[in-house]
Design an enzyme around this catalytic site. Structure first.
Site, mmCIF file in Angstrom:
data_model
loop_
_atom_site.group_PDB
_atom_site.id
_atom_site.type_symbol
_atom_site.label_atom_id
_atom_site.label_comp_id
_atom_site.label_asym_id
_atom_site.label_seq_id
_atom_site.Cartn_x
_atom_site.Cartn_y
_atom_site.Cartn_z
ATOM 1 N N LYS A 29 34.739 -22.141 30.148
ATOM 2 C CA LYS A 29 33.904 -22.003 31.372
ATOM 3 C C LYS A 29 33.091 -23.143 31.449
ATOM 4 O O LYS A 29 32.580 -23.499 33.021
ATOM 5 C CB LYS A 29 33.968 -20.952 31.125
ATOM 6 C CG LYS A 29 33.798 -19.774 31.246
ATOM 7 C CD LYS A 29 34.781 -19.358 32.827
ATOM 8 C CE LYS A 29 35.576 -18.624 32.980
ATOM 9 N NZ LYS A 29 35.883 -17.810 34.778
ATOM 10 N N ARG A 49 36.070 -5.405 24.005
ATOM 11 C CA ARG A 49 34.938 -5.228 25.140
ATOM 12 C C ARG A 49 34.700 -4.606 24.109
ATOM 13 O O ARG A 49 34.759 -2.946 24.316
ATOM 14 C CB ARG A 49 35.106 -5.438 25.824
ATOM 15 C CG ARG A 49 35.214 -7.068 26.269
ATOM 16 C CD ARG A 49 34.952 -7.660 27.857
ATOM 17 N NE ARG A 49 35.809 -7.182 28.639
ATOM 18 C CZ ARG A 49 35.901 -7.588 29.610
ATOM 19 N NH1 ARG A 49 34.925 -8.422 30.552
ATOM 20 N NH2 ARG A 49 37.144 -7.674 30.677
ATOM 21 N N THR A 61 22.643 -7.849 19.663
ATOM 22 C CA THR A 61 22.016 -6.827 21.449
ATOM 23 C C THR A 61 23.226 -7.182 21.705
ATOM 24 O O THR A 61 24.222 -9.229 22.026
ATOM 25 C CB THR A 61 21.063 -7.303 21.540
ATOM 26 O OG1 THR A 61 20.720 -8.974 21.025
ATOM 27 C CG2 THR A 61 20.502 -6.615 20.380
ATOM 28 N N ARG A 62 23.557 -6.865 23.007
ATOM 29 C CA ARG A 62 23.911 -6.546 24.207
ATOM 30 C C ARG A 62 23.022 -5.849 25.382
ATOM 31 O O ARG A 62 22.590 -5.466 25.179
ATOM 32 C CB ARG A 62 25.438 -7.237 24.537
ATOM 33 C CG ARG A 62 26.389 -7.147 23.634
ATOM 34 C CD ARG A 62 26.525 -8.667 23.677
ATOM 35 N NE ARG A 62 27.829 -9.418 22.505
ATOM 36 C CZ ARG A 62 27.915 -9.959 21.526
ATOM 37 N NH1 ARG A 62 26.148 -10.469 20.974
ATOM 38 N NH2 ARG A 62 27.996 -10.176 20.786
ATOM 39 N N TYR A 92 36.876 -20.332 25.680
ATOM 40 C CA TYR A 92 36.921 -19.298 26.395
ATOM 41 C C TYR A 92 34.997 -20.607 27.192
ATOM 42 O O TYR A 92 35.253 -20.965 28.050
ATOM 43 C CB TYR A 92 36.512 -18.183 26.120
ATOM 44 C CG TYR A 92 35.813 -17.203 27.528
ATOM 45 C CD1 TYR A 92 36.835 -17.298 28.619
ATOM 46 C CD2 TYR A 92 34.754 -16.691 27.701
ATOM 47 C CE1 TYR A 92 36.602 -16.216 29.766
ATOM 48 C CE2 TYR A 92 34.259 -15.678 28.917
ATOM 49 C CZ TYR A 92 35.042 -15.713 29.464
ATOM 50 O OH TYR A 92 34.667 -14.416 30.485
ATOM 51 N N ARG A 109 22.282 -11.486 22.820
ATOM 52 C CA ARG A 109 22.214 -11.531 24.950
ATOM 53 C C ARG A 109 21.655 -10.668 25.043
ATOM 54 O O ARG A 109 21.606 -9.377 25.515
ATOM 55 C CB ARG A 109 23.672 -11.398 24.736
ATOM 56 C CG ARG A 109 24.489 -12.060 25.206
ATOM 57 C CD ARG A 109 24.502 -13.460 26.244
ATOM 58 N NE ARG A 109 24.808 -14.050 25.277
ATOM 59 C CZ ARG A 109 26.776 -14.666 24.767
ATOM 60 N NH1 ARG A 109 27.488 -13.666 25.373
ATOM 61 N NH2 ARG A 109 26.635 -15.093 23.988
ATOM 62 N N ASP A 131 30.708 -14.583 16.850
ATOM 63 C CA ASP A 131 29.757 -13.861 17.202
ATOM 64 C C ASP A 131 28.252 -13.939 18.043
ATOM 65 O O ASP A 131 27.620 -14.218 16.906
ATOM 66 C CB ASP A 131 30.201 -12.268 16.599
ATOM 67 C CG ASP A 131 30.214 -11.585 17.882
ATOM 68 O OD1 ASP A 131 30.897 -11.099 18.830
ATOM 69 O OD2 ASP A 131 29.389 -10.281 17.613
ATOM 70 N N ARG A 165 36.321 -19.094 19.456
ATOM 71 C CA ARG A 165 36.302 -18.784 20.680
ATOM 72 C C ARG A 165 35.687 -19.641 21.906
ATOM 73 O O ARG A 165 35.437 -19.891 23.564
ATOM 74 C CB ARG A 165 34.757 -17.968 20.875
ATOM 75 C CG ARG A 165 34.581 -17.142 20.062
ATOM 76 C CD ARG A 165 32.834 -16.612 19.652
ATOM 77 N NE ARG A 165 32.601 -15.323 21.292
ATOM 78 C CZ ARG A 165 32.345 -14.380 21.359
ATOM 79 N NH1 ARG A 165 33.399 -13.713 20.271
ATOM 80 N NH2 ARG A 165 31.879 -13.946 22.387
#
Length: 308
Positions: A144, A181, A205-206, A140, A271, A267, A137
């Protein structure tokens, strides 16, 4: 100018800006964005589309730049990780160079992924993050983070007017059915009669922000005073486990079969944004509840997939 304006968030932002009376130039190379997202805008007197890859310099005259160009879902950004990093880094350099030449104000659509798998909860902007710099990951995440570095260095060195938004999970119409997603995955799987894929034990969680709320936050940040640079978290602080989200989707669509898969590497386990700054500085907070946003998203995918 909206780079990545044919993407999910970019297409919503473009419509919002047109509705506000702006002339909008959309720049997109259609790597993850699609023409169908902005098809209805062709012929609009204040809309212009330019097919262009931001890793190459761009010479146009603009007053404000919303820099959204970059694949944002793991399926797309891991497909060509080197290009993802180039888009984050070279793309930002080119956009910042354009802003320097034209004197334009420029906003970076950064991401909550700069926090990695956070050791602080909820995440506030002062947290430096917990990111694996060599994982799958990181193209990305670190891309960023480097883009944010470039924005603040151009601000300090050249006096550019910058804005940096850290966007948390966003959902709504115009998401790609295959973008990987979780909201689009669950909705598409449920609508097509497939078992919903739960990664790990489903306890991760998200926090899900409906796209209209997110776009409102981006516009407020762009319109804020020049000394408001960010970074500012934009997201919905409502926190849900993946199992809770799956249950919400099956309540709307039907089904209820789940298929378990291993948790992907790196992962994040939790969040959730701390949006105190957005509330205090921008007067912004989300208004659309998950139930309402999911219903709108399901209706969009029903039409797109042509299912009853």
């Amino acid at each position: 100018m909206v780079t990545g304006g044919a993407g999910f968030i970019g297409s919503h932002l473009t419509r919002r800006l047109l509705d506000a009376g702006h002339e909008v130039l959309v720049v997109d190379n259609f790597y993850s964005g699609t023409r169908s997202n902005i098809e209805d805008l062709h012929g609009h007197p204040r809309f212009e589309l330019l097919r262009h890859d931001v890793t190459f310099p761009l010479y146009v005259e603009v007053d404000e730049i919303y820099h959204l160009a970059c694949p944002a879902s793991p399926v797309f950004y891991q497909r060509d990780p080197v290009q993802t990093t180039k888009t984050c880094v070279h793309g930002s350099i080119n956009v910042l160079g354009l802003a320097k030449r034209t004197g334009a104000k420029v906003l970076l659509a950064s991401t909550s992924e700069v926090y990695g798998d956070p050791a602080v909860h909820p995440q506030e902007e002062s947290y430096w993050g917990n990111v694996n710099p060599i994982g799958i990951r990181s193209c990305y995440d670190e891309g960023k983070r480097c883009a944010e570095t470039l924005f603040f260095d151009y601000h300090r060195q050249h006096g550019l007017r910058i804005k940096v938004a850290r966007i948390f999970n966003t959902y709504g119409p115009y998401m790609a059915p295959d973008d990987g997603r979780v909201v689009s995955n669950f909705v598409v799987q449920a609508l097509t009669g497939k078992a919903l894929t739960i990664y790990g034990d489903g306890s991760q969680t998200r926090s899900f922000c409906y796209v209209d709320d997110l776009v409102d936050g981006l516009v407020r940040l762009m319109d804020s005073a020049d000394d408001v640079t960010g970074p500012i978290n934009l997201g919905n602080p409502g926190e849900f486990t993946m199992l809770e989200l799956a249950e919400r989707v099956t309540e709307l669509v039907g089904g209820g079969e789940f298929r378990r898969e291993p948790l992907p590497p790196d992962d994040p386990v939790r969040r959730q944004p701390d949006i105190s700054q957005a509330r205090d500085v921008l007067g912004w907070e989300p208004k659309v509840a998950l139930a309402e946003g999911l219903d709108r998203t399901v209706q969009y995918f029903r039409g797109r997939l042509d299912v009853p």
